[in-house]
Each structure stands twice: as C-alpha cells, then as structure tokens.
Design a protein around this motif. Structure first.
Motif, PDB file in Angstrom:
ATOM      1  N   GLY A  24      -3.193   7.707 -45.841  1.00 39.17           N
ATOM      2  CA  GLY A  24      -2.191   8.560 -45.218  1.00 39.17           C
ATOM      3  C   GLY A  24      -1.981   8.354 -43.740  1.00 39.17           C
ATOM      4  N   GLY A  25      -2.526   7.279 -43.159  1.00 34.77           N
ATOM      5  CA  GLY A  25      -2.336   7.093 -41.738  1.00 34.77           C
ATOM      6  C   GLY A  25      -2.630   5.685 -41.278  1.00 34.77           C
ATOM      7  N   GLU A  26      -2.545   5.510 -39.965  1.00 38.67           N
ATOM      8  CA  GLU A  26      -2.833   4.228 -39.341  1.00 38.67           C
ATOM      9  C   GLU A  26      -4.089   4.360 -38.495  1.00 38.67           C
ATOM     10  OE1 GLU A  26       1.769   2.636 -38.890  1.00 38.67           O
ATOM     11  OE2 GLU A  26       0.795   3.633 -37.194  1.00 38.67           O
ATOM     12  N   ILE A  27      -4.844   3.270 -38.410  1.00 34.81           N
ATOM     13  CA  ILE A  27      -6.103   3.291 -37.661  1.00 34.81           C
ATOM     14  C   ILE A  27      -6.009   2.287 -36.510  1.00 34.81           C
ATOM     15  CG2 ILE A  27      -8.605   3.041 -37.792  1.00 34.81           C
ATOM     16  CD1 ILE A  27      -8.381   3.573 -40.799  1.00 34.81           C
ATOM     17  N   TYR A  28      -6.318   2.751 -35.305  1.00 34.24           N
ATOM     18  CA  TYR A  28      -6.238   1.936 -34.103  1.00 34.24           C
ATOM     19  C   TYR A  28      -7.618   1.812 -33.459  1.00 34.24           C
ATOM     20  CZ  TYR A  28      -1.184   2.819 -34.336  1.00 34.24           C
ATOM     21  OH  TYR A  28       0.129   2.902 -34.738  1.00 34.24           O
ATOM     22  N   ALA A  40     -12.416   4.408 -32.931  1.00 34.48           N
ATOM     23  CA  ALA A  40     -11.340   4.221 -33.902  1.00 34.48           C
ATOM     24  C   ALA A  40     -10.540   5.508 -33.942  1.00 34.48           C
ATOM     25  CB  ALA A  40     -11.906   3.890 -35.282  1.00 34.48           C
ATOM     26  N   LEU A  41      -9.230   5.402 -33.813  1.00 29.44           N
ATOM     27  CA  LEU A  41      -8.334   6.548 -33.851  1.00 29.44           C
ATOM     28  C   LEU A  41      -7.539   6.491 -35.146  1.00 29.44           C
ATOM     29  CD1 LEU A  41      -6.050   7.875 -30.997  1.00 29.44           C
ATOM     30  CD2 LEU A  41      -5.102   7.452 -33.267  1.00 29.44           C
ATOM     31  N   PHE A  87      -4.296  13.414 -34.994  1.00 27.33           N
ATOM     32  CA  PHE A  87      -5.193  12.274 -35.160  1.00 27.33           C
ATOM     33  C   PHE A  87      -6.619  12.718 -34.867  1.00 27.33           C
ATOM     34  CE2 PHE A  87      -3.522  12.086 -30.825  1.00 27.33           C
ATOM     35  CZ  PHE A  87      -4.666  11.965 -30.046  1.00 27.33           C
ATOM     36  N   PHE A  88      -7.560  11.920 -35.331  1.00 25.89           N
ATOM     37  CA  PHE A  88      -8.948  12.204 -34.974  1.00 25.89           C
ATOM     38  C   PHE A  88      -9.654  10.915 -34.591  1.00 25.89           C
ATOM     39  CE2 PHE A  88      -9.133  11.973 -39.689  1.00 25.89           C
ATOM     40  CZ  PHE A  88     -10.092  10.993 -39.868  1.00 25.89           C
ATOM     41  N   LEU A  89     -10.785  11.082 -33.890  1.00 19.31           N
ATOM     42  CA  LEU A  89     -11.545   9.955 -33.348  1.00 19.31           C
ATOM     43  C   LEU A  89     -12.868   9.808 -34.081  1.00 19.31           C
ATOM     44  CD1 LEU A  89      -9.982   8.624 -31.027  1.00 19.31           C
ATOM     45  CD2 LEU A  89      -9.629  11.103 -31.000  1.00 19.31           C
ATOM     46  N   MET A  90     -13.257   8.562 -34.296  1.00 18.74           N
ATOM     47  CA  MET A  90     -14.541   8.261 -34.922  1.00 18.74           C
ATOM     48  C   MET A  90     -15.052   6.951 -34.345  1.00 18.74           C
ATOM     49  SD  MET A  90     -12.972   7.373 -38.683  1.00 18.74           S
ATOM     50  CE  MET A  90     -11.479   6.372 -38.822  1.00 18.74           C
TER      51      MET A  90
END
Length: 468
Positions: A24-28, A40-41, A87-90
């Motif tokens: 369901g999203g994109e990872i940057y 990683a966002l 968004f969330f951060l990991m």
C-alpha cells in the motif's frame, strides 16, 4: 515516485532514493538530519490517505511494528502525518532480500544456509505471535539479509491482531504464500505464518514453489489458479523433486503445508527444533533433480486408496467382507518360476490423528522377482491403537496410482497388477492386519534400490537396497 531525490520531508528527512514499493505504499531511503542516520520511510499512497479503512490499516501496521522490539524485526521509530500525507520511519537495512538470493544462487540451499535464515525468522515470528501479531505476508521479498549475514523480517502491512480481524486482512497477501484459511477468509492464527514458512522452506530445498497454478481448472488469472491449488491440491513431496542424501526434509515441509492449521506445528520454534534435529555434522546433502511424472491427485478425488477411521458404537459399516477382521491370511502369490525372494522389514507410520493414539503401520515385507524380472512387492497393513474401539477400513488398491515405486535413479514405476488382500476392502481392528502384493515392472539394471511411496498419506519407506 512521490518524493524527489534531495527533497526534505517534515523538515528533517532528506530523500536519498526510492527503495521500492510495499503493502500500500512506497519505501524511500532517507537521511534523518536529527538522528544523523539513514532510515527507511514508508509512505502511504496519497490517494489512499483519505480512505478511512486503508488509512486505518496503514496506522495499524505502524502500531504493530511499535509493539515489536526484536533483533530480527526491522525497528520502528514513529508515525508522521504531514501535509495530508501519512508515513512512518523504520530502520534502513543495507542488504539483499531472500528473493534475490533465490534467484542468484543455485537452485537449492544447503541445510546450514536454510537454518541461518529460518532460525532468526522462526524466533522473530514466535516473538510477534506472543505479542498477538500475525504477519500474514511472510515471503522471500520480506526477508532481508544484511552485509553481516543478519536476517530481518519486514513489511507488517497486513499484519493481523486481535483488534483487526477483518475480511480485508484475512484475504490479503501473496497467493503463492497464502494459507488455505487466509484465502477462505477463515480464522487467522500463528499457523497461517507457519504455512508461509513451509512454502519458503519448499522453495529453498527444491528451487521451486509448491504450487504454480498449472493444474487448476480454467480460472480468471494465475493468482486465482494458485489460490485454488493452495486449497485443493497436495504438494509434490520435496524428495520426489530432489534426491536427498543424509537428510530428508519432506516430513517437516509437508507438516507446515497441511491444509488444516491444527495439523501444522503449534509454534514456529517447534518447526525450528525439527529443522535443527535434522541437521547433520557435515552439513551436506546431494541435490539431484528428478522430474515428477505428474502432480498429486486432487485431495477431493482420492477414492482409490482412502483410509476411513470408525469408532465402535458410533458408526456402523454395513459391508459383507467375507474376511475375518482378526487377521487376513497371507495372499496367494502370482504364478512364477525360478523366482528370487528378498526379505525386508521397511515400515511407514500413518498417524490417524485421533485423540486415542492410533497408527496405521504399512510395511514392505519382501520382494519376489519372477523369471521375466517383474517385481512383486509384498505388503502388510496393521492397525496399532490404545483403544479397542477404533477401526480402520482400508480400501481396495486395484488401480491406485498413488501407491508406486521410485528407484534411486529418479524413475517412477506404477504397479501393473495387485493381489491378495490388496485388492479387497478390509476393516482392521487393533492388532489385526491384512496382506497383499503389488506387481511392478523390472527395475533398470543400474538401479541400486527403490523407495515404496504411499502418496495418499505422504509417506514412503527408506531406500530399499537391491538384493538380486
């Protein structure tokens, strides 16, 4: 790509590059200017941020990650809502996915390599399950191995918790790794993740997935065909695809892939224990590919060799057997001259899955070779149970092609005749037995031995060395 390279998000996260897309999203990959570290966002697609249900799923993923602090689960930091975006951060893990390793390396992995991946995965999932979080999308793409060989589980995008038991969560996932109950929108349990681990194990041991969709009825898509097979077909045992020397992982892998979740391992650590027990000191085994003649019959069409369990006083079978239940006489052998007889005691155990411990013992007792080289395999069925009330009806095996011989060269041989009790339906009580025989073509001259396979019950004998 929603964010541009060099763009600063929320006044602190500088975009380095797009890593890929997730659930369901994109990872940057971003540089956190306050933490002075790469993170990683994961961005929810903006067009979904106004959909309450999809936004709730995304926020639930963040909450699931926040609950999970484990060295083999990608670490979560925070959830951010900024300018209509969520968004969330990991942690950013510099490494490769298991999918890439499967593509780049040889067709199969060594047992030590498999354990180096399964050990942390089983422990990570066991921890998640203890926190009431079920991943629901375990697959090679979501397993990352870093430069120091550390293994991480990521992407809890469709994770199930006791608060999110919805049809969307239940039916979401990747078809090749989805358990039958997930496809059917039934109850999700830790065994759902164990099924996915079984698919991954199958892939690492054999170099291919257990289900490809090729044998399904004509359906709308490849994914639907795979889902159909996940529900209604039994996988080809790994040892019919790869010849293993020293170890045989088929029993472990097939237990993970049981259609009924209750028949799988209870916990991922139980699966890990089984794998460790199988490990051998030299950590080597031979991989010789053999092509199976055809896939296993549909589980709903196994009528030739059905094993029916009955309980005395509960069910009554009105059948004229013409045979005593206490025992069955030794079958009359086929007519042959100058025969050679080789004695064996190669038995397989079939757990009947009853509360009262009951086991069907199937044994190759001897092999007779007649003058034209044909091989008569003499067979014995016996019921062992702690309860005298248990009975088992063994159906006739007159033309059941799921009882066959596999020689050590990888050739499959179907029987051409049966006799004795083999071609008769007989009900066994504890301590009683029936005997019969299967007739097979002559083995190739360079075959050193063979396995007798009961594919219906997913068991086979050890290698029976040739004695003639």
């Amino acid at each position: 790509m929603r964010f541009l390279v060099g763009q600063v998000i929320a006044q602190r996260y500088r975009v380095e590059n797009l890593i890929g897309t997730g659930s369901g999203g994109e990872i940057y990959k971003v540089w956190d200017e306050k933490r002075s570290a790469y993170l990683a966002l994961k961005l929810l697609r903006p067009e979904w941020s106004h959909n309450p249900e999809l936004l709730a799923r995304f926020e639930e993923e963040a909450r699931s990650l926040a609950k999970l602090q484990h060295p083999n689960i990608v670490r979560y930091y925070e959830m951010v809502h900024e300018d209509g975006l969520a968004f969330f951060l990991m942690d950013f893990i510099q490494g490769v996915t298991l999918r890439k390793l499967l593509k780049e390396e040889s067709k199969t992995f060594s047992l030590s390599k498999i354990l180096s991946i399964m050990d942390p995965m089983c422990k990570a999932l066991n921890y998640a399950h203890e926190q009431d979080v079920i991943h629901c999308d375990v697959k090679p793409e979501n397993i990352i191995i870093d430069q120091n060989e550390n293994v991480f589980l990521t992407d809890f995008g469709i994770a199930h918790t006791t608060e999110t038991n919805t049809d969307i969560i239940r039916s979401a996932g990747t078809p090749a790794y989805m358990a039958p109950e997930q496809i059917q929108k039934s109850e999700i349990t830790p065994q759902t993740d164990i099924y996915a681990l079984g698919v991954i194990l199958y892939e690492m041991f054999t170099g291919r997935k257990p289900f490809s969709g090729d044998s399904a009825p004509h359906l709308s898509s490849q994914n639907e065909s795979v889902k159909w097979e996940q529900q209604y077909r039994m996988p080809t045992p790994p040892d019919q695809i790869v010849m293993f020397s020293g170890i045989n992982p088929s029993r472990i892998v097939l237990k993970c892939l049981e259609k009924n979740p209750r028949n799988r391992y209870l916990k991922t650590v139980d699966l890990l224990d089984a794998l460790k027990k199988m490990q051998v000191e030299d950590d080597t085994f031979i991989h010789k590919r053999v092509e199976p003649d055809e896939q296993t019959d549909d589980v709903f069409n196994k009528k030739n060799k059905a094993v029916f369990v009955i309980m005395a006083g509960i069910a009554v079978i009105v059948t004229v057997l013409g045979l005593a239940l206490a025992s069955v006489k030794t079958p009359t052998s086929i007519s042959k001259t100058n025969s050679i007889s080789a004695q064996y005691n190669a038995c397989m155990e079939v757990d009947l899955g009853l509360q009262e411990k009951s086991t069907l013992i199937e044994c190759v007792t001897s092999v007779d070779i007649n003058d034209d080289g044909f091989m008569q395999v003499n067979f014995r069925w016996e019921l062992v149970s702690v309860s005298p009330a248990v009975g088992v009806t063994i159906q006739a095996d007159t033309n059941n092609q799921n009882m066959y011989v596999l020689d050590d060269l990888g050739n499959r041989w179907d029987h051409i005749a049966t006799g004795g009790g083999t071609d008769q339906s007989i009900t066994l009580k504890p301590g009683s037995f029936k005997e019969g025989w299967f007739l097979f073509p002559a083995l190739p001259s360079d075959a050193k031995g063979f396995f007798f396979v009961d594919e219906d019950n997913q068991v086979r004998t050890a290698l029976l060395m040739r004695k003639w």
